[in-house]
Design an enzyme around this catalytic site. Sequence first.
Site, short mmCIF file in Angstrom:
data_model
loop_
_atom_site.label_atom_id
_atom_site.label_comp_id
_atom_site.label_asym_id
_atom_site.label_seq_id
_atom_site.Cartn_x
_atom_site.Cartn_y
_atom_site.Cartn_z
N ASP A 67 0.93 -1.39 -0.15
CA ASP A 67 0.06 -0.11 0.10
C ASP A 67 0.83 1.28 -0.02
O ASP A 67 2.12 1.31 0.12
CB ASP A 67 -1.01 0.12 1.13
CG ASP A 67 -0.34 -0.31 2.50
OD1 ASP A 67 1.18 -0.33 2.51
OD2 ASP A 67 -0.84 -0.83 3.46
N ASN A 136 -6.95 -2.41 14.62
CA ASN A 136 -8.53 -2.63 14.61
C ASN A 136 -8.58 -4.02 13.63
O ASN A 136 -9.81 -4.20 13.10
CB ASN A 136 -9.16 -1.49 13.79
CG ASN A 136 -8.46 -0.97 12.44
OD1 ASN A 136 -7.44 -1.77 12.08
ND2 ASN A 136 -9.05 -0.15 11.85
N HIS A 138 -7.15 -4.51 10.74
CA HIS A 138 -7.03 -4.20 9.08
C HIS A 138 -5.81 -5.02 8.62
O HIS A 138 -4.70 -5.40 9.53
CB HIS A 138 -7.10 -2.71 8.90
CG HIS A 138 -5.89 -1.98 9.06
ND1 HIS A 138 -5.82 -0.63 9.48
CD2 HIS A 138 -4.33 -2.10 9.09
CE1 HIS A 138 -4.47 -0.20 9.77
NE2 HIS A 138 -3.90 -1.15 9.36
N GLU A 143 -9.71 -1.66 5.76
CA GLU A 143 -10.11 -1.27 7.14
C GLU A 143 -11.65 -1.94 7.15
O GLU A 143 -12.40 -2.52 6.30
CB GLU A 143 -10.73 0.16 7.03
CG GLU A 143 -9.39 1.24 6.82
CD GLU A 143 -8.46 1.13 8.11
OE1 GLU A 143 -8.64 0.43 9.00
OE2 GLU A 143 -7.79 2.20 8.08
C1 GLP Z 1 -0.29 0.35 8.35
C2 GLP Z 1 0.00 -0.53 7.22
C3 GLP Z 1 -0.34 -2.08 7.68
C4 GLP Z 1 0.24 -2.27 8.79
C5 GLP Z 1 -0.08 -1.77 9.93
C6 GLP Z 1 0.47 -1.91 11.61
O1 GLP Z 1 -1.33 0.63 8.68
N1 GLP Z 1 -0.73 -0.29 6.35
O2 GLP Z 1 0.27 -2.73 6.61
O3 GLP Z 1 0.22 -3.64 8.98
O4 GLP Z 1 0.16 -0.22 9.66
O5 GLP Z 1 1.58 -1.22 11.57
P1 GLP Z 1 2.65 -1.48 12.53
O6 GLP Z 1 3.38 -2.63 12.29
O7 GLP Z 1 3.45 -0.21 12.82
O8 GLP Z 1 1.83 -1.76 14.07
#
Ligand code: GLP
Length: 252
Positions: A67, A136, A138, A143
């Site tokens: 993404d 959450n 995702h 989402e």
């Molecule tokens: C972002 C990314 C996700 C990732 C999530 C969790 O929103 N788009 O791909 O899994 O963050 O991030 P973190 O690893 O910093 O908790």
Amino acid sequence: MKIILANSYNELSRKAADIIEELVSSNGNAVLGLATGSTPVGTYRELIKRYLEHSLDFSGVTTFNLDEYIGLRASNHDSYNYFMNYNLFDHININKDNTHVPDGMTNDPRTYGRLYDRMIENAGGIDLQILGIGSNGHVAFNEPAEELNLGTDLVKLSKKTIEDNSRFFESKENVPTEAISMGIGSIMKARRILLLASGEGKAEAIGQVLNSGKVTTWLPASLLLLHPDVTLICDQEAFSLVDRRIMAGAIV
Ligand code: GLP
């Protein structure tokens, strides 16, 4: 879903890197799906170490990232394009032409997304997809919602995600409100998925995914339960709300 429990973030990172190394060493032309966020940073650090220490070879590897924020150029320090160069690509012998991160500046995310999915297919599909999980539930930027995108497309970020990710930005107001993200269908096509979860901030999401025995678009990570080859690498904090009686058989 197979579960590997790690005693620390470093151990989690090493175990994830072991699985990636095994693939890249046995298939020099492997196609990796890569994730951003803080969770995979240790894994990427470990891969860089292995490249430097024993020449783990990425020269034939192709990558596709999940993404990117809409409105951020690849040169913007907050973009996921920049993140990937900074945390991995600049430090290994990967051919940058074979690395792909969605373009946050596209003015037609739908058409661009279809092209991105076609590029993945043309590369032979993803052999191993690395995933983090949002607090959450995702995955990528899909989402919780009534419906989820199948393919790569525009997504609106939830309030919770904007809050969570504001730690990477100067202020909450600077967090983009939209992103382009691989859809659930694009992710589920990967031949193997490696889901990483670290810290108590992920305990509720992981607990919900593993305890309920249900799948729902309101908890996008639960759809991964339908995939035939998912390995979750989880530290004790992220695993703390899982009912161990239910999941004992899945822990390897
Ligand atoms: C972002 C990314 C996700 C990732 C999530 C969790 O929103 N788009 O791909 O899994 O963050 O991030 P973190 O690893 O910093 O908790």
